[in-house]
Design a protein around this motif. Structure first.
Motif, PDB file in Angstrom:
ATOM      1  N   LYS A   1      41.436  43.463  49.430  1.00  0.00           N
ATOM      2  CA  LYS A   1      41.497  42.044  49.043  1.00  0.00           C
ATOM      3  C   LYS A   1      42.819  41.410  49.463  1.00  0.00           C
ATOM      4  N   GLN A   2      43.463  42.005  50.429  1.00  0.00           N
ATOM      5  CA  GLN A   2      44.703  41.468  50.983  1.00  0.00           C
ATOM      6  C   GLN A   2      44.515  41.258  52.482  1.00  0.00           C
ATOM      7  N   CYS A   3      44.463  39.995  52.888  1.00  0.00           N
ATOM      8  CA  CYS A   3      44.227  39.732  54.309  1.00  0.00           C
ATOM      9  C   CYS A   3      44.869  38.402  54.717  1.00  0.00           C
ATOM     10  N   GLN A   4      46.174  38.313  54.528  1.00  0.00           N
ATOM     11  CA  GLN A   4      46.903  37.114  54.903  1.00  0.00           C
ATOM     12  C   GLN A   4      46.881  36.927  56.419  1.00  0.00           C
ATOM     13  N   ASN A   5      46.632  35.679  56.825  1.00  0.00           N
ATOM     14  CA  ASN A   5      46.638  35.317  58.249  1.00  0.00           C
ATOM     15  C   ASN A   5      45.634  36.120  59.074  1.00  0.00           C
ATOM     16  N   CYS A   6      44.615  36.654  58.453  1.00  0.00           N
ATOM     17  CA  CYS A   6      43.607  37.433  59.177  1.00  0.00           C
ATOM     18  C   CYS A   6      42.703  36.529  60.010  1.00  0.00           C
ATOM     19  N   ASP A   7      42.131  37.120  61.059  1.00  0.00           N
ATOM     20  CA  ASP A   7      41.144  36.418  61.866  1.00  0.00           C
ATOM     21  C   ASP A   7      39.760  36.826  61.377  1.00  0.00           C
ATOM     22  N   LEU A   8      39.134  35.930  60.614  1.00  0.00           N
ATOM     23  CA  LEU A   8      37.813  36.197  60.056  1.00  0.00           C
ATOM     24  C   LEU A   8      36.819  35.159  60.538  1.00  0.00           C
ATOM     25  N   THR A   9      37.031  34.709  61.754  1.00  0.00           N
ATOM     26  CA  THR A   9      36.152  33.706  62.342  1.00  0.00           C
ATOM     27  C   THR A   9      34.700  34.184  62.346  1.00  0.00           C
ATOM     28  N   ASN A  10      33.805  33.353  61.810  1.00  0.00           N
ATOM     29  CA  ASN A  10      32.359  33.652  61.772  1.00  0.00           C
ATOM     30  C   ASN A  10      32.023  34.937  61.027  1.00  0.00           C
ATOM     31  N   ALA A  11      32.916  35.389  60.171  1.00  0.00           N
ATOM     32  CA  ALA A  11      32.660  36.627  59.431  1.00  0.00           C
ATOM     33  C   ALA A  11      31.498  36.457  58.458  1.00  0.00           C
ATOM     34  N   GLY A  12      30.725  37.512  58.274  1.00  0.00           N
ATOM     35  CA  GLY A  12      29.620  37.511  57.319  1.00  0.00           C
ATOM     36  C   GLY A  12      30.073  38.163  56.024  1.00  0.00           C
ATOM     37  N   LEU A  13      30.313  37.341  55.001  1.00  0.00           N
ATOM     38  CA  LEU A  13      30.824  37.856  53.732  1.00  0.00           C
ATOM     39  C   LEU A  13      29.961  37.367  52.562  1.00  0.00           C
ATOM     40  N   VAL A  14      28.670  37.314  52.799  1.00  0.00           N
ATOM     41  CA  VAL A  14      27.733  36.835  51.790  1.00  0.00           C
ATOM     42  C   VAL A  14      27.789  37.728  50.548  1.00  0.00           C
ATOM     43  N   MET A  15      27.942  37.100  49.374  1.00  0.00           N
ATOM     44  CA  MET A  15      27.952  37.767  48.070  1.00  0.00           C
ATOM     45  C   MET A  15      29.090  38.777  47.914  1.00  0.00           C
ATOM     46  N   ALA A  16      30.118  38.666  48.736  1.00  0.00           N
ATOM     47  CA  ALA A  16      31.242  39.600  48.634  1.00  0.00           C
ATOM     48  C   ALA A  16      32.068  39.308  47.380  1.00  0.00           C
ATOM     49  N   ASP A  17      32.579  40.355  46.763  1.00  0.00           N
ATOM     50  CA  ASP A  17      33.461  40.189  45.604  1.00  0.00           C
ATOM     51  C   ASP A  17      34.897  40.095  46.108  1.00  0.00           C
ATOM     52  N   LEU A  18      35.377  38.863  46.195  1.00  0.00           N
ATOM     53  CA  LEU A  18      36.727  38.616  46.693  1.00  0.00           C
ATOM     54  C   LEU A  18      37.567  37.920  45.627  1.00  0.00           C
ATOM     55  N   SER A  19      37.253  38.181  44.391  1.00  0.00           N
ATOM     56  CA  SER A  19      38.009  37.562  43.306  1.00  0.00           C
ATOM     57  C   SER A  19      39.473  37.988  43.384  1.00  0.00           C
ATOM     58  N   GLY A  20      40.356  36.990  43.324  1.00  0.00           N
ATOM     59  CA  GLY A  20      41.787  37.268  43.377  1.00  0.00           C
ATOM     60  C   GLY A  20      42.297  37.668  44.744  1.00  0.00           C
ATOM     61  N   ALA A  21      41.481  37.560  45.778  1.00  0.00           N
ATOM     62  CA  ALA A  21      41.899  37.983  47.122  1.00  0.00           C
ATOM     63  C   ALA A  21      42.993  37.077  47.678  1.00  0.00           C
ATOM     64  N   ASN A  22      43.857  37.671  48.489  1.00  0.00           N
ATOM     65  CA  ASN A  22      44.900  36.896  49.156  1.00  0.00           C
ATOM     66  C   ASN A  22      44.453  36.623  50.590  1.00  0.00           C
ATOM     67  N   LEU A  23      44.008  35.395  50.828  1.00  0.00           N
ATOM     68  CA  LEU A  23      43.534  34.982  52.150  1.00  0.00           C
ATOM     69  C   LEU A  23      44.368  33.805  52.664  1.00  0.00           C
ATOM     70  N   SER A  24      45.571  33.707  52.203  1.00  0.00           N
ATOM     71  CA  SER A  24      46.419  32.591  52.612  1.00  0.00           C
ATOM     72  C   SER A  24      46.640  32.631  54.121  1.00  0.00           C
ATOM     73  N   GLY A  25      46.432  31.495  54.754  1.00  0.00           N
ATOM     74  CA  GLY A  25      46.644  31.392  56.194  1.00  0.00           C
ATOM     75  C   GLY A  25      45.559  32.032  57.037  1.00  0.00           C
ATOM     76  N   ALA A  26      44.517  32.570  56.437  1.00  0.00           N
ATOM     77  CA  ALA A  26      43.462  33.248  57.194  1.00  0.00           C
ATOM     78  C   ALA A  26      42.598  32.235  57.951  1.00  0.00           C
ATOM     79  N   ASN A  27      42.048  32.681  59.061  1.00  0.00           N
ATOM     80  CA  ASN A  27      41.135  31.849  59.841  1.00  0.00           C
ATOM     81  C   ASN A  27      39.704  32.235  59.486  1.00  0.00           C
ATOM     82  N   LEU A  28      39.057  31.376  58.703  1.00  0.00           N
ATOM     83  CA  LEU A  28      37.688  31.624  58.256  1.00  0.00           C
ATOM     84  C   LEU A  28      36.739  30.590  58.840  1.00  0.00           C
TER      85      LEU A  28
END
Length: 256
Positions: free
Chosen positions: A36-63
């Motif tokens: 659940k730690q993915c700062q500045n990650c490249d997650l373009t077009n990622a499939g994350l349906v129903m994923a449990d990402l509560s409290g995740a750090n996605l600051s600066g990520a490309n979604l």
């Protein structure tokens, strides 16, 4: 021959780069789901349906274009993230942080946004239809009003009332919102609440020198004072039919 070799080399290089990017994305997805730690990650077009990402750090990520439908992002840090065109349908975003995030064209229908921090977020073209707990600072009274009318048309009176409540909270003198909320309350058989809203609407329209509005509110009050001969069922008469029964003057307060 030399040109052909160069062309093949360029093609292979392109394939190699594409494969590398895809591999990096897969690694980032795995990292996110595992830690659940993915700062500045490249997650373009990622499939994350129903994923449990509560409290995740996605600051600066490309979604950009990512599919996060019905995921749990409660309390997630999405500050500065790029979520343009992302699908967030039905996502739990309560207490999530979106400061400086790009949500242009994002699908936020039926999301849960209670206590979400969205100050400074770019929201052009985002779809909030059916969203619960929309922060008041990201929508105007007219936008909440329009959302309420849309929900009323679909028969979702409770959600419509919630939107009208938000419109009124921001703009207490919003006569049309009181009138609309009264109609929605009438639909759920809350005649007393509907009558109170109609009275407030009448007073506000009168103080604002809005003759048609005053007449419309008075017509609604008269309707509510008429004894009910037959048992009324929720949703009947329909939201739209009831508006029509008050005449075209009422329709000007409902931006269909």
């Amino acid at each position: 021959m030399k040109n052909r070799i160069l062309s093949v080399a360029a093609f292979l290089t392109t394939i190699s780069l594409t494969t590398s990017v895809q591999a990096a994305n897969s690694e980032h997805i795995s990292q996110l789901l595992a830690t659940k730690q993915c700062q500045n990650c490249d997650l373009t077009n990622a499939g994350l349906v129903m994923a449990d990402l509560s409290g995740a750090n996605l600051s600066g990520a490309n979604l950009t274009g990512a599919n996060l439908s019905r995921a749990n992002l409660s309390g997630a840090d999405l500050r500065g993230a790029n979520l343009s065109g992302a699908s967030l349908f039905g996502v739990n975003l309560s207490e999530a942080k979106f400061s400086g995030a790009n949500l242009a064209g994002a699908d936020l229908r039926n999301t849960y946004l209670t206590n979400a921090e969205m100050k400074g977020a770019y929201l052009n073209g985002a779809n909030f239809q059916g969203a619960v707990g929309i922060p008041s600072q990201i929508a105007s009274p007219d936008e909440f009003y329009a959302l309420g009318v849309a929900e009323g048309q679909k028969g979702n009176q409770q959600q419509a009332i919630s939107y009208f409540n938000q419109a009124i909270a921001i703009k207490p003198e919003y006569a049309g919102a009181y009138l609309a909320r009264g109609v929605a309350r009438y639909q759920i058989l809350d005649r007393q609440g509907a009558f109170q809203d109609a009275q407030v609407a009448e007073k506000l329209f009168t103080s604002q020198n809005n003759g048609p509005g005053t007449q419309t509110a008075q017509a609604f009050i008269k309707e509510l004072q008429t004894p009910v001969n037959d048992k009324v069922s929720p949703g009947k008469p329909s939201f739209v039919d009831f508006l029509g029964s008050l005449g075209s003057v009422l329709l000007q307060f409902f931006p269909f």
